[in-house]
Design a protein around this motif. Structure first.
Motif, PDB file in Angstrom:
ATOM      1  N   GLN A 278      33.148  44.272  59.939  1.00 39.88           N
ATOM      2  CA  GLN A 278      34.235  43.304  59.962  1.00 39.88           C
ATOM      3  C   GLN A 278      35.049  43.347  61.264  1.00 39.88           C
ATOM      4  OE1 GLN A 278      36.306  42.081  56.253  1.00 39.88           O
ATOM      5  NE2 GLN A 278      38.061  43.073  57.187  1.00 39.88           N
TER       6      GLN A 278
ATOM      7  N   VAL B  69      35.743  40.020  63.505  1.00 43.71           N
ATOM      8  CA  VAL B  69      37.099  39.558  63.796  1.00 43.71           C
ATOM      9  C   VAL B  69      37.326  39.469  65.294  1.00 43.71           C
ATOM     10  CG1 VAL B  69      39.544  40.154  63.617  1.00 43.71           C
ATOM     11  CG2 VAL B  69      38.061  40.407  61.628  1.00 43.71           C
TER      12      VAL B  69
ATOM     13  N   PHE C  15      35.456  35.391  65.410  1.00 40.54           N
ATOM     14  CA  PHE C  15      36.432  34.537  64.728  1.00 40.54           C
ATOM     15  C   PHE C  15      36.976  33.423  65.620  1.00 40.54           C
ATOM     16  CE2 PHE C  15      38.255  36.646  60.699  1.00 40.54           C
ATOM     17  CZ  PHE C  15      36.975  36.881  60.233  1.00 40.54           C
TER      18      PHE C  15
ATOM     19  N   GLY D  78      35.810  31.317  62.737  1.00 37.53           N
ATOM     20  CA  GLY D  78      36.780  31.946  61.850  1.00 37.53           C
ATOM     21  C   GLY D  78      37.551  30.937  61.040  1.00 37.53           C
ATOM     22  N   PRO D  79      38.745  31.299  60.605  1.00 39.71           N
ATOM     23  CA  PRO D  79      39.511  30.404  59.733  1.00 39.71           C
ATOM     24  C   PRO D  79      40.011  29.143  60.424  1.00 39.71           C
ATOM     25  CG  PRO D  79      40.799  32.335  60.329  1.00 39.71           C
ATOM     26  CD  PRO D  79      39.411  32.586  60.808  1.00 39.71           C
TER      27      PRO D  79
ATOM     28  N   ARG E 202      30.939  29.972  59.726  1.00 36.22           N
ATOM     29  CA  ARG E 202      32.183  30.746  59.705  1.00 36.22           C
ATOM     30  C   ARG E 202      31.904  32.148  59.153  1.00 36.22           C
ATOM     31  NH1 ARG E 202      36.448  27.588  56.227  1.00 36.22           N
ATOM     32  NH2 ARG E 202      37.690  29.430  56.776  1.00 36.22           N
TER      33      ARG E 202
ATOM     34  N   ASP F 286      34.593  34.337  58.259  1.00 30.92           N
ATOM     35  CA  ASP F 286      35.735  34.902  57.555  1.00 30.92           C
ATOM     36  C   ASP F 286      35.566  34.811  56.054  1.00 30.92           C
ATOM     37  OD1 ASP F 286      35.963  32.087  57.786  1.00 30.92           O
ATOM     38  OD2 ASP F 286      38.069  32.211  57.195  1.00 30.92           O
TER      39      ASP F 286
ATOM     40  N   ASP G 114      37.193  36.998  50.814  1.00 31.29           N
ATOM     41  CA  ASP G 114      37.217  36.626  52.219  1.00 31.29           C
ATOM     42  C   ASP G 114      37.848  37.734  53.047  1.00 31.29           C
ATOM     43  OD1 ASP G 114      36.188  34.238  51.357  1.00 31.29           O
ATOM     44  OD2 ASP G 114      38.154  33.278  51.220  1.00 31.29           O
ATOM     45  N   VAL G 115      37.748  37.602  54.353  1.00 33.03           N
ATOM     46  CA  VAL G 115      38.420  38.521  55.259  1.00 33.03           C
ATOM     47  C   VAL G 115      39.924  38.421  55.030  1.00 33.03           C
ATOM     48  CG1 VAL G 115      38.927  39.007  57.678  1.00 33.03           C
ATOM     49  CG2 VAL G 115      36.615  38.383  56.976  1.00 33.03           C
TER      50      VAL G 115
ATOM     51  N   PRO H  57      43.352  37.791  55.695  1.00 31.60           N
ATOM     52  CA  PRO H  57      43.983  37.144  56.860  1.00 31.60           C
ATOM     53  C   PRO H  57      45.042  38.010  57.509  1.00 31.60           C
ATOM     54  CG  PRO H  57      44.724  36.142  54.796  1.00 31.60           C
ATOM     55  CD  PRO H  57      43.582  37.049  54.456  1.00 31.60           C
TER      56      PRO H  57
ATOM     57  N   LEU I 286      44.264  39.602  60.813  1.00 38.58           N
ATOM     58  CA  LEU I 286      44.261  38.798  62.023  1.00 38.58           C
ATOM     59  C   LEU I 286      45.556  38.951  62.801  1.00 38.58           C
ATOM     60  CD1 LEU I 286      42.684  35.541  60.547  1.00 38.58           C
ATOM     61  CD2 LEU I 286      41.537  37.484  61.621  1.00 38.58           C
TER      62      LEU I 286
END
Length: 772
Positions: A16, A20, A24, A28-29, A37, A39, A106-107, A109, A112
């Motif tokens: 991960q 990231v 990302f 990413g998001p 994607r 994430d 999901d990752v 957030p 981030l």
């Protein structure tokens, strides 16, 4: 294409962080180029417009690997910036080959957040006035001013500069003479030389150590309701001053304060630095006075460890991990399991006084002598061969000649009667010693009656003997092998008239080893509150010689009754002991020779067996080592984190790592699962759980955390320290909350400058250079 990593790869700890940091930005998001994607688990496994990017179990056939490894050069990913390193590609390949396990969900957030992102040095920005820029820091400052349409303030005049610098760096005003000298110095490097002079001042370390002590909430009292003084807290303060003045590399400065005794065993500062972990408040009422098997004691220990880990993580990483004690952190990516994993790191230490040698030469000598002592005490073929060699045999002959000039013959007494007031039981051993056992009372008084054929007695000897049945091999019954002899009394009568028993005055008491503050003389001072002890020199036999004020003279022999009061409490009792008497006038300063060695000495040298010569050489060598140890300066003491220490009340060493559990809602009565020593998953590229060769060795746990904190990849550590230094120079950090770089803290006012400084500092590690 780099081969897959050969180790087990975890998604959260290994994969991960790469996604990231390197994927990302485009997948990413916020952006999903090509419909791909990373994430979200389901989206990543489904792939994008080019089809599946990940084929679990087949990294070579996965489009993701082909692109990041450069198998299709025209489509290499990431499209911008440096390509992935071979190590990163190997990690991704191993993860895919191992099944591409990806936890549901999901990752997070919260990961981030700026503070957890990889530390990439930004380019030095172009500015409107290059002539104003003297170093990269100026460029970042001016670029921000340019963005805001502002101009820099005029340069301060010299009188103001020297006042600012002097107060900042040494905390004192400049003298009139120093001001005059600076104002009159026409050299172009006058300012730089002023900075160098102030950084070289001893006052620099004192000024900045004060800042550090504020951060770690250092105090010389325990706090809480009793607030008892800590007379040995000051060495940590002096360590800080010494380290800052000496410009200790910052990574070492960090590691010393968490695990210096493990990582730097040859440096006395490795022990003194652990005052960091003991700097905060200590709940004396709960940790000293409450019994171990109570809920309140468990609560107190969890809270004490909480202070240790909170101070460690806030000081070095600017994180508020303590907010995850009762539940996962509400704002930052810190789980409750990670919080208790950090608690487990400190599961084997407490706050206590521990000995150290401030002179490294003395410390090395003491360790070398202790190692030689251990080698000589080993009974194996290699050691026997060593002792039969010419150097040891020559030394043994010399020792024997010297002993003959000081000969003292001890007559071991056979106990005829023995009892204990509080019920300790004793068994007579073949060597005429008494081995005590049974339920261990807090205090006890032993009474022993023996008959001596000697018609004159000048001294008696008490041996306390190591034994494998005792804690730490004794010679005491306390958990750490210690004992405390409060008073030693002797009464005597002629064997022909035992009713004439009278007290025998004792003139002096000397021992082969005295615990600091607990000497042999205390055993005959008439004070129940004082005593003779032998900590930390446990696990080996010791002896005390009591010299009579006047020799006893009883024709036909003497009846002796000994009273051994052990009133300190906490089970500080003798485990195995033996009594002897002598008629030598030199007894008080005599060299004590065990009976086995005495029997060898009684034989002509020509009749001694090979084993006799081994044992004689062994004892002679050990005697020299003991004399050398006794000649060393006594150790000093520091209040610090300690795994072994002298128990006081119910404050006792853990004897290993205490069990730590993840607690539901932080309640000690609701354990969920054992905690695994580790750190935080939100720091990219670093492990969450520590790989320990022996997880039950507490020092390994602290050493692993120390290395994790000081790792070049620990973005929190390097951002945190440069922000602190900025804060103390300018009154406000680049991040306004130096102890909290998380979501609840302030954002960086100059993020590029913060990262440039952090990256520069992790390469150089010099706080003095950072000040410059």
């Amino acid at each position: 294409m780099p081969p897959p990593a050969r180790r087990r790869v975890g998604f959260a700890a290994d994969v991960q962080p790469i996604l990231v940091a390197r994927c990302f930005a485009c997948h990413g998001p916020d952006k999903q180029e090509g419909g791909l994607r990373f994430d979200r688990r389901d989206a990543a496994l489904a792939g994008g417009e080019s089809g599946p990017a990940i084929v679990p179990g087949n990294s070579a056939g996965s489009l993701l690997i082909q692109l990041v490894a450069g198998a299709q050069p025209e489509r290499r990913m990431p499209a911008e910036g440096e390509p992935l390193s071979d190590e990163q590609v190997s990690v991704l390949r191993a993860w895919i080959d191992q099944g591409a396990e990806w936890p549901q969900g999901d990752v997070d957030p919260r990961r981030l957040h700026w503070a957890y992102q990889p530390l990439v040095p930004p380019p030095i920005p172009p500015v409107s006035r290059p002539d104003w820029v003297r170093n990269p820091v100026d460029a970042f400052i001016l670029a921000r001013l340019d963005d805001l349409g502002l101009a820099p303030s005029a340069e301060a005049e010299r009188r103001t500069l020297i006042r600012r610098l002097t107060f900042d760096l040494i905390g004192l005003p400049p003298t009139p003479e120093e001001i005059a000298a600076f104002l009159a110095d026409p050299a172009p490097d006058a300012y730089e030389r002023l900075v160098d002079r102030l950084l070289a001042s001893p006052r620099y370390g004192e000024r900045w150590a004060r800042h550090w002590m504020d951060v770690v909430h250092f105090a010389e009292t325990h706090g809480h309701d009793q607030d008892r003084p800590r007379p040995h807290a000051w060495p940590y303060r002096d360590y800080l001053i010494r380290s800052l003045n000496g410009d200790t590399p910052y990574d070492r400065f960090v590691m010393e304060q968490v695990a210096g005794d493990v990582l730097y065993p040859d440096d006395p500062d490795g022990i003194v630095a652990l005052g960091f972990l003991a700097a905060g408040p200590w709940d004396e009422s709960s940790l000293l006075n409450i019994a171990d098997d109570t809920v309140d004691k468990q609560i107190a220990r969890y809270l004490d460890r909480d202070d240790m880990l909170t101070t460690t993580m806030a000081t070095f990483t600017g994180t508020s991990v303590q907010c995850a004690r009762c539940h996962d952190h509400k704002f930052d990516p810190v789980s409750q399991a990670e919080y208790y994993g950090l608690q487990a790191v400190f599961a084997g230490v407490d706050r206590a006084n521990r000995p150290y040698d401030p002179d490294p030469r003395v410390a090395r000598t003491r360790r070398a002598l202790a190692a030689l002592q251990a080698e000589l005490e080993r009974r194996d073929a290699a050691t026997d061969a060593l002792l039969l060699a010419q150097p040891y045999q020559t030394a043994a002959a010399s020792w024997e000649r010297q002993l003959a000039a000081e000969a003292v013959l001890w007559h071991v007494l056979t106990p005829a009667e023995f009892s204990a007031v509080e019920g300790s039981t004793a068994a007579l051993q073949p060597d005429r010693s008494l081995l005590y056992g049974g339920p261990r009372p807090e205090k006890d008084t032993y009474t022993i009656v023996a008959h001596s054929p000697l018609e004159a007695i000048t001294a008696v000897r008490l041996e306390v003997l190591a034994d494998p049945s005792l804690p730490m091999q004794g010679p005491g019954r306390q958990d750490n092998g210690n004992l405390h002899l409060s008073e030693f009394r002797v009464e005597a009568a002629p064997l022909s008239d035992p009713m004439r028993l009278q007290a025998v005055p004792l003139r002096a008491a000397t021992a082969d080893f005295d615990q600091e503050g607990w000497t042999a003389a205390h055993a005959i001072d008439g004070q129940a509150a004082t005593a003779w002890g032998i900590y930390p020199n446990v696990g080996r036999s010791h002896h005390v010689v009591f010299e009579l004020a006047e020799p006893l003279h009883h024709a036909g022999g003497t009846l002796l009754r000994f009273t051994l009061e052990q009133l300190h409490g906490s089970g500080h009792l003798m485990g195995r002991l033996r009594l002897s008497a002598t008629d030598s006038p030199q007894a008080a300063r005599a060299r004590v020779v065990p009976e086995t060695v005495a029997s060898i000495l009684a034989k002509p040298s020509t009749e001694r067996s090979e084993q006799d010569r081994v044992e004689l050489a062994r004892f002679a060598a050990l005697s020299r080592v003991a004399a050398a140890l006794e000649a060393l300066p006594p150790p000093q003491w520091v209040y610090a984190a300690a795994a072994e220490f002298e128990p006081e009340g119910n404050h006792k060493p853990a004897g290993g790592c205490r069990p730590v559990y993840v607690l539901r809602r932080g309640d000690v009565s609701s354990p969920v699962a054992p905690a695994v020593p580790g750190a935080l998953a939100c720091v990219p590229g670093l492990p969450v759980e520590f790989a320990l060769a022996n997880p039950e060795e507490e020092g390994q746990r602290r050493a692993a955390l120390a290395r994790w904190l000081a790792d070049q990849r620990n973005v929190l550590t390097w951002r945190c320290i440069v922000n602190r230094v900025w804060h103390y120079h300018f009154g406000r950090g680049l991040v306004q909350t130096p102890n909290d770089l998380g979501h609840q803290g302030g954002p960086p006012s100059h993020p590029e400058l913060l990262d440039w400084l952090a990256d520069w500092f992790r390469q150089h590690g010099s706080l003095k250079q950072l000040h410059r």
